[in-house]
Motif scaffolding. Sequence first.
Motif, PDB file in Angstrom:
ATOM      1  N   LEU A 210       0.825  -1.212   0.000  1.00  0.00           N
ATOM      2  CA  LEU A 210       0.000   0.000   0.000  1.00  0.00           C
ATOM      3  C   LEU A 210       0.859   1.262   0.000  1.00  0.00           C
ATOM      4  O   LEU A 210       0.492   2.255  -0.630  1.00  0.00           O
ATOM      5  CB  LEU A 210      -0.919   0.030   1.233  1.00  0.00           C
ATOM      6  CG  LEU A 210      -1.986  -1.060   1.367  1.00  0.00           C
ATOM      7  CD1 LEU A 210      -2.815  -0.816   2.625  1.00  0.00           C
ATOM      8  CD2 LEU A 210      -2.895  -1.092   0.155  1.00  0.00           C
TER       9      LEU A 210
ATOM     10  N   ALA B  34     -11.123  -4.648   1.592  1.00  0.00           N
ATOM     11  CA  ALA B  34     -10.636  -5.232   0.339  1.00  0.00           C
ATOM     12  C   ALA B  34      -9.401  -6.102   0.584  1.00  0.00           C
ATOM     13  O   ALA B  34      -9.275  -7.196   0.034  1.00  0.00           O
ATOM     14  CB  ALA B  34     -10.320  -4.127  -0.678  1.00  0.00           C
ATOM     15  N   VAL B  35      -8.489  -5.610   1.422  1.00  0.00           N
ATOM     16  CA  VAL B  35      -7.264  -6.362   1.704  1.00  0.00           C
ATOM     17  C   VAL B  35      -7.595  -7.654   2.446  1.00  0.00           C
ATOM     18  O   VAL B  35      -7.105  -8.730   2.102  1.00  0.00           O
ATOM     19  CB  VAL B  35      -6.270  -5.506   2.522  1.00  0.00           C
ATOM     20  CG1 VAL B  35      -5.104  -6.355   3.019  1.00  0.00           C
ATOM     21  CG2 VAL B  35      -5.763  -4.333   1.693  1.00  0.00           C
TER      22      VAL B  35
ATOM     23  N   LEU C  10     -10.665   0.088   2.337  1.00  0.00           N
ATOM     24  CA  LEU C  10      -9.399  -0.492   1.890  1.00  0.00           C
ATOM     25  C   LEU C  10      -9.077  -1.739   2.726  1.00  0.00           C
ATOM     26  O   LEU C  10      -8.676  -2.779   2.195  1.00  0.00           O
ATOM     27  CB  LEU C  10      -8.290   0.554   2.043  1.00  0.00           C
ATOM     28  CG  LEU C  10      -6.936   0.229   1.443  1.00  0.00           C
ATOM     29  CD1 LEU C  10      -7.015   0.031  -0.061  1.00  0.00           C
ATOM     30  CD2 LEU C  10      -5.937   1.351   1.768  1.00  0.00           C
TER      31      LEU C  10
ATOM     32  N   LEU D  88     -10.094   4.822  -1.757  1.00  0.00           N
ATOM     33  CA  LEU D  88     -10.967   4.255  -0.747  1.00  0.00           C
ATOM     34  C   LEU D  88     -10.568   4.822   0.596  1.00  0.00           C
ATOM     35  O   LEU D  88      -9.404   5.167   0.816  1.00  0.00           O
ATOM     36  CB  LEU D  88     -10.781   2.736  -0.705  1.00  0.00           C
ATOM     37  CG  LEU D  88     -11.152   1.961  -1.962  1.00  0.00           C
ATOM     38  CD1 LEU D  88     -10.811   0.473  -1.784  1.00  0.00           C
ATOM     39  CD2 LEU D  88     -12.648   2.111  -2.246  1.00  0.00           C
TER      40      LEU D  88
ATOM     41  N   PHE E  19     -10.403  -9.288   2.525  1.00  0.00           N
ATOM     42  CA  PHE E  19     -11.099 -10.244   1.671  1.00  0.00           C
ATOM     43  C   PHE E  19     -10.119 -10.962   0.742  1.00  0.00           C
ATOM     44  O   PHE E  19     -10.114 -12.186   0.630  1.00  0.00           O
ATOM     45  CB  PHE E  19     -12.208  -9.553   0.853  1.00  0.00           C
ATOM     46  CG  PHE E  19     -12.985 -10.558   0.077  1.00  0.00           C
ATOM     47  CD1 PHE E  19     -13.998 -11.277   0.706  1.00  0.00           C
ATOM     48  CD2 PHE E  19     -12.659 -10.854  -1.237  1.00  0.00           C
ATOM     49  CE1 PHE E  19     -14.687 -12.272   0.011  1.00  0.00           C
ATOM     50  CE2 PHE E  19     -13.350 -11.845  -1.931  1.00  0.00           C
ATOM     51  CZ  PHE E  19     -14.360 -12.553  -1.306  1.00  0.00           C
TER      52      PHE E  19
END
Lengths: 194, 194
Positions: free
Chosen positions: A161, A181-182, A178, A173, A184
């Motif tokens: 990141l 998303a990471v 964020l 985001l 998941f």
Amino acid sequence: MTRRRHDLESLLEVAVRVYTERGFDGTSMGDLAAAAGLSKSSLYHHVESKEQLLRLALDRAVEPLFAVIEEPESVAGRAIDRLEHVVRREVEVLVDRLPYVTLLLRVRGNSETERWALDRRREFDHVVAALVAQAAVEGDVRADVDPGLVSRLLFGMVNSLVEWYDPKASSALDASALADAVVFQAFDGLRSPG
Amino acid sequence: MTRRRHDLESLLEVAVRVYTERGFDGTSMGDLAAAAGLSKSSLYHHVESKEQLLRLALDRAVEPLFAVIEEPESVAGRAIDRLEHVVRREVEVLVDRLPYVTLLLRVRGNSETERWALDRRREFDHVVAALVAQAAVEGDVRADVDPGLVSRLLFGMVNSLVEWYDPKASSALDASALADAVVFQAFDGLRSPG
């Protein structure tokens, strides 16, 4: 006192930028003074050395990262849930302290402070690897994976990141989206089930 | 001819090491000559400039990375399988060309050659993002993910190898086992099914 604190704060912002651009080795107290718009003697009024300033800057990343692994959700419960909490919270810290974490991740280790920072990073990696190992014992992570390798890949993803996340981009985001998303992608993978 | 080629090969190895340590901006032809044990005039006999040497070094990473996306398995079939092939092969290239890929990933972009390298990296990212988008259309990747974000996280994980993979470590996996581990973690995630 308030003035002094404010000055140190701005000085840290300048130092973290200069260290990240030129590297710690390539930066002198003269460079820092120039970047901060101060004389060298004013700079010495605030800090003893460029190493002290590095330590203060790195603390801004190290302290919250380590605080995460002592949060209740990081220490109690199934290891897979604790690991997920740690990943989510680390993403949030990374967004909140972006320049400081970026500096921490670029430290190479030629001075005492840099070696201290690398030791802290290794300590953190061990905590994460132990969580992965425990999650494997509990049957929530495949038992045939190497916990050290898994944690390096996991934090390789998280730490990337700092290379591309731009909080000022219109499409950026927020920290929480964020982190979702990471988490998941890390825990469930790219492939859709079924 | 053979001698000349051999010399250029050793010179590239030296240059990639020095550029990675000090940065391209911080390296002079004099530094390169000293590191290679050559006089500056001998060095100029081999190369015109430090930028030419940077370009040759970066080509060692860029060429095989782009060759991967033209392989038959990268261009035909379901997008998820093509993506998996690209990830697996990139890990293999990364292991095979470790110092050169490391340099490519540290390039910041102040010279024409560095900007060229950054453009190539962006082009590569677009190819991967397009594969992710296509895999979502085909139902193999969740449709609610942002393909750009997914590819950045995916290659964040892959590229982190340059930070910690040490082919000389006794515990080091070979390229193929490492590629298996990365592909598994990226596509299936950490969590055991069920």
